[in-house]
Design a protein around this motif. Structure first.
Motif, mmCIF file in Angstrom:
data_model
loop_
_atom_site.group_PDB
_atom_site.id
_atom_site.type_symbol
_atom_site.label_atom_id
_atom_site.label_comp_id
_atom_site.label_asym_id
_atom_site.label_seq_id
_atom_site.Cartn_x
_atom_site.Cartn_y
_atom_site.Cartn_z
ATOM 1 N N TYR A 71 0.803 -1.223 0.000
ATOM 2 C CA TYR A 71 0.000 0.000 0.000
ATOM 3 C C TYR A 71 0.839 1.278 0.000
ATOM 4 O O TYR A 71 0.331 2.357 -0.331
ATOM 5 C CB TYR A 71 -1.006 -0.005 1.153
ATOM 6 C CG TYR A 71 -0.466 0.394 2.503
ATOM 7 C CD1 TYR A 71 -0.508 1.725 2.925
ATOM 8 C CD2 TYR A 71 0.057 -0.556 3.370
ATOM 9 C CE1 TYR A 71 -0.041 2.096 4.166
ATOM 10 C CE2 TYR A 71 0.533 -0.185 4.624
ATOM 11 C CZ TYR A 71 0.479 1.131 5.009
ATOM 12 O OH TYR A 71 0.951 1.497 6.246
ATOM 13 N N GLN A 72 2.120 1.191 0.379
ATOM 14 C CA GLN A 72 2.987 2.367 0.310
ATOM 15 C C GLN A 72 4.150 2.161 -0.658
ATOM 16 O O GLN A 72 5.072 2.975 -0.690
ATOM 17 C CB GLN A 72 3.526 2.713 1.693
ATOM 18 C CG GLN A 72 2.482 3.310 2.617
ATOM 19 C CD GLN A 72 3.088 3.999 3.820
ATOM 20 O OE1 GLN A 72 4.289 4.072 3.977
ATOM 21 N NE2 GLN A 72 2.233 4.539 4.674
ATOM 22 N N CYS A 73 4.088 1.117 -1.434
ATOM 23 C CA CYS A 73 5.223 0.742 -2.279
ATOM 24 C C CYS A 73 5.653 1.864 -3.220
ATOM 25 O O CYS A 73 6.833 2.190 -3.317
ATOM 26 C CB CYS A 73 4.858 -0.509 -3.077
ATOM 27 S SG CYS A 73 6.200 -1.158 -4.080
ATOM 28 N N ILE A 74 4.709 2.478 -3.911
ATOM 29 C CA ILE A 74 5.041 3.541 -4.867
ATOM 30 C C ILE A 74 4.916 4.919 -4.241
ATOM 31 O O ILE A 74 5.780 5.779 -4.414
ATOM 32 C CB ILE A 74 4.148 3.424 -6.111
ATOM 33 C CG1 ILE A 74 4.526 2.170 -6.914
ATOM 34 C CG2 ILE A 74 4.276 4.667 -6.984
ATOM 35 C CD1 ILE A 74 3.757 1.984 -8.186
ATOM 36 N N VAL A 75 3.838 5.132 -3.491
ATOM 37 C CA VAL A 75 3.612 6.470 -2.953
ATOM 38 C C VAL A 75 4.722 6.872 -1.997
ATOM 39 O O VAL A 75 5.087 8.063 -1.913
ATOM 40 C CB VAL A 75 2.227 6.549 -2.267
ATOM 41 C CG1 VAL A 75 2.204 5.754 -0.969
ATOM 42 C CG2 VAL A 75 1.836 7.994 -2.012
ATOM 43 N N ASP A 76 5.310 5.940 -1.277
ATOM 44 C CA ASP A 76 6.388 6.266 -0.347
ATOM 45 C C ASP A 76 7.616 6.768 -1.099
ATOM 46 O O ASP A 76 8.264 7.732 -0.669
ATOM 47 C CB ASP A 76 6.741 5.042 0.489
ATOM 48 C CG ASP A 76 7.785 5.352 1.551
ATOM 49 O OD1 ASP A 76 7.529 6.240 2.388
ATOM 50 O OD2 ASP A 76 8.853 4.726 1.539
ATOM 51 N N GLU A 77 7.933 6.126 -2.216
ATOM 52 C CA GLU A 77 9.097 6.572 -2.990
ATOM 53 C C GLU A 77 8.816 7.887 -3.710
ATOM 54 O O GLU A 77 9.740 8.670 -3.946
ATOM 55 C CB GLU A 77 9.495 5.487 -3.984
ATOM 56 C CG GLU A 77 10.019 4.229 -3.314
ATOM 57 C CD GLU A 77 10.913 3.403 -4.203
ATOM 58 O OE1 GLU A 77 10.841 3.581 -5.439
ATOM 59 O OE2 GLU A 77 11.698 2.594 -3.666
ATOM 60 N N ARG A 78 7.563 8.138 -4.036
ATOM 61 C CA ARG A 78 7.226 9.427 -4.660
ATOM 62 C C ARG A 78 7.357 10.561 -3.662
ATOM 63 O O ARG A 78 7.945 11.610 -3.960
ATOM 64 C CB ARG A 78 5.803 9.383 -5.215
ATOM 65 C CG ARG A 78 5.638 8.577 -6.501
ATOM 66 C CD ARG A 78 4.218 8.644 -6.993
ATOM 67 N NE ARG A 78 3.809 10.004 -7.268
ATOM 68 C CZ ARG A 78 2.561 10.368 -7.582
ATOM 69 N NH1 ARG A 78 1.610 9.446 -7.613
ATOM 70 N NH2 ARG A 78 2.264 11.623 -7.856
ATOM 71 N N THR A 79 6.811 10.372 -2.466
ATOM 72 C CA THR A 79 6.837 11.462 -1.485
ATOM 73 C C THR A 79 8.234 11.694 -0.922
ATOM 74 O O THR A 79 8.571 12.818 -0.536
ATOM 75 C CB THR A 79 5.868 11.150 -0.321
ATOM 76 O OG1 THR A 79 6.190 9.864 0.233
ATOM 77 C CG2 THR A 79 4.428 11.122 -0.812
ATOM 78 N N SER A 80 9.049 10.646 -0.881
ATOM 79 C CA SER A 80 10.412 10.802 -0.364
ATOM 80 C C SER A 80 11.386 11.299 -1.424
ATOM 81 O O SER A 80 12.501 11.730 -1.099
ATOM 82 C CB SER A 80 10.912 9.471 0.190
ATOM 83 O OG SER A 80 11.074 8.518 -0.850
ATOM 84 N N GLY A 81 10.983 11.212 -2.696
ATOM 85 C CA GLY A 81 11.853 11.642 -3.783
ATOM 86 C C GLY A 81 12.762 10.565 -4.325
ATOM 87 O O GLY A 81 13.496 10.792 -5.297
ATOM 88 N N ARG A 82 12.742 9.364 -3.720
ATOM 89 C CA ARG A 82 13.628 8.290 -4.185
ATOM 90 C C ARG A 82 13.276 7.805 -5.583
ATOM 91 O O ARG A 82 14.122 7.241 -6.276
ATOM 92 C CB ARG A 82 13.578 7.105 -3.209
ATOM 93 C CG ARG A 82 14.191 7.383 -1.853
ATOM 94 C CD ARG A 82 14.427 6.094 -1.078
ATOM 95 N NE ARG A 82 13.195 5.337 -0.902
ATOM 96 C CZ ARG A 82 12.377 5.473 0.126
ATOM 97 N NH1 ARG A 82 12.649 6.358 1.072
ATOM 98 N NH2 ARG A 82 11.301 4.729 0.239
ATOM 99 N N ILE A 83 12.048 8.045 -5.992
ATOM 100 C CA ILE A 83 11.626 7.550 -7.295
ATOM 101 C C ILE A 83 12.378 8.233 -8.435
ATOM 102 O O ILE A 83 12.547 7.666 -9.510
ATOM 103 C CB ILE A 83 10.102 7.725 -7.477
ATOM 104 C CG1 ILE A 83 9.611 6.869 -8.650
ATOM 105 C CG2 ILE A 83 9.731 9.192 -7.676
ATOM 106 C CD1 ILE A 83 8.105 6.807 -8.751
#
Length: 282
Positions: free
Chosen positions: A69-81
């Motif tokens: 549930y946080q797999c993509i959104v976590d990397e988007r909000t942290s900037g790691r994506i």
């Protein structure tokens, strides 16, 4: 980079985390402890598989939620994506790689739990466990848990905040399990369908209600395991009993249940990717 590279790196990072190890351990414990606890109650391991199914219906979607549930959104909000996108790597490859990695973790957990469960059953039950029944159960369980991973993963790709992703995952769990399954006594699918029938002035038939219930992942999961009990002939009271003349109907229903699980997966993944493909990345 490629889909394979993203999946490989993400899987390696995932299997070393305490969260993933806890998820695998919890699923293994549920299966193994259920077999160990019921070894003195029943002669046949397939009776315990029925109880394991009920446990996984309720607990499985909760266990796999942290994987997706946080797999993509976590990397988007942290900037790691932005690192993954600059390797270079297309959004489709990133999306598919992340999804395959999480699928791999679930398959690993299901495989370990079934192997250990089979071993416990072989050592403790009077009758030898049937490999065929365990294979059907393993496939159905994997498909059920993968459908929820797909739902949570799609939500993660669809939203832009961690809190929103968490609330979306909780809402989908409540809708598809307690609400749709009738586990909440006052507000559930049956009360909703009754209200709709009253508004229309025509009560919904039992066949219509059952068809709607079958659309839920938990109902489809339970229905896809019915073939495990096809030749038992009602040996245990709680197990589904299938008359010989209804075998063709059973196989058709199993196919519909599998399609329902695949449909939930495909719908959320397509919607999530459609949003992610054009989303602004930080």
């Amino acid at each position: 980079m490629s889909t394979y590279t993203v999946a490989r790196d993400d899987f390696r990072n995932s299997v070393g985390s305490l969260v993933v190890l806890g998820i695998v351990a919890a699923l293994v414990a549920i299966v193994a402890l259920t077999f160990a606890a019921e070894s003195g109650q029943y002669d046949d391991p397939y009776r315990t598989l029925f109880d394991v199914t009920q446990a996984i219906i309720l607990l499985g979607p909760v266990l796999v939620a942290p994987l997706a549930y946080q797999c993509i959104v976590d990397e988007r909000t942290s900037g790691r994506i932005t690192f993954h996108m600059g390797l270079p790597n297309s959004r489709a490859e990133y999306f598919a790689g992340k999804l395959l990695s999480r699928f791999g973790v679930v398959l690993l957990a299901v495989g370990c739990s079934m192997v250990l469960g089979f071993g416990v059953a072989a050592l403790t039950f009077t009758n030898t466990p049937d490999i065929g029944r365990f294979a059907v159960f393993t496939a159905a369980t994997a498909l059920y848990l993968l459908s929820f991973v797909s739902i949570y993963f799609g939500i993660s790709a669809l939203v832009t905040g961690r809190t929103t992703a968490m609330m979306g995952a909780l809402a989908m769990y409540f809708l598809l399990i307690p609400f749709w399954g009738g586990f909440t006594p006052f507000v559930n699918l049956d009360t909703l369908l009754t209200g709709v029938g009253n508004l229309l002035g025509t009560p919904l038939s039992d066949a219509t209600r059952e068809a709607i219930r079958t659309l839920s992942p938990w109902k489809a999961y339970g229905g896809s395991t019915v073939s495990m009990y096809a030749d038992i002939g009602g040996g245990y009271q709680q197990l589904p009993s299938i008359p010989p003349g209804k075998m063709d109907d059973m196989y058709r229903q199993t196919a519909r249940n599998v399609l329902a699980l695949l449909g939930w997966s495909a719908a959320f993944l397509l919607v999530g990717y459609a949003k992610f493909r054009t989303a602004e990345l930080r």
